[in-house]
Design a protein around this motif. Structure first.
Motif, mmCIF file in Angstrom:
data_model
loop_
_atom_site.group_PDB
_atom_site.id
_atom_site.type_symbol
_atom_site.label_atom_id
_atom_site.label_comp_id
_atom_site.label_asym_id
_atom_site.label_seq_id
_atom_site.Cartn_x
_atom_site.Cartn_y
_atom_site.Cartn_z
ATOM 1 N N LYS A 221 -3.317 5.058 0.389
ATOM 2 C CA LYS A 221 -4.003 5.785 1.460
ATOM 3 C C LYS A 221 -3.490 7.218 1.470
ATOM 4 N N GLN B 237 0.848 -1.169 0.000
ATOM 5 C CA GLN B 237 0.000 0.000 0.000
ATOM 6 C C GLN B 237 0.894 1.232 0.000
ATOM 7 N N ALA C 147 -3.235 -0.135 -4.291
ATOM 8 C CA ALA C 147 -3.859 0.202 -3.015
ATOM 9 C C ALA C 147 -3.084 1.378 -2.446
#
Length: 101
Positions: free
Chosen positions: A21, A1, A19
């Motif tokens: 964030k 991520q 992925a």
């Protein structure tokens, strides 16, 4: 991520990770991700900072159910999870899991 860099406009190169964030420290706009692949799925976790009440605007490449752009959670430290499907390398069909604990 991968962790995306927070800024007025947030950029996401999906070649660096499908992925990602980001923690919002202000009202933000999500740019069109680069290097999209037809048939791929992508995940984005959006986190409010300790202040909260941040908003997110989206590039027109993002398409939403019924054409309604979702409103993210605004509580301090709130987490929302977006999933996207890219049918053609040009658009992202999105969905939201809101307010994850």
């Amino acid at each position: 991520q991968q962790t995306l860099t927070d800024g007025a406009t947030i950029n996401w190169d999906v070649d660096q990770g499908g992925a990602a964030k980001v923690t919002l420290a202000g009202n933000r706009t999500m740019a069109s991700p680069t290097n999209l692949r037809a048939g791929a799925t992508y995940i984005l976790e959006v986190i409010q900072d300790a202040t909260g009440s941040r908003t997110m605007a989206w590039n027109t490449i993002f398409k939403w159910p019924l054409g309604i752009i979702p409103t993210i959670s605004t509580a301090a430290n709130a987490k929302d999870l977006f999933s996207f499907y890219c049918p053609d390398g040009l658009v992202l069909y999105g969905n939201l899991l809101k307010g994850l604990a």
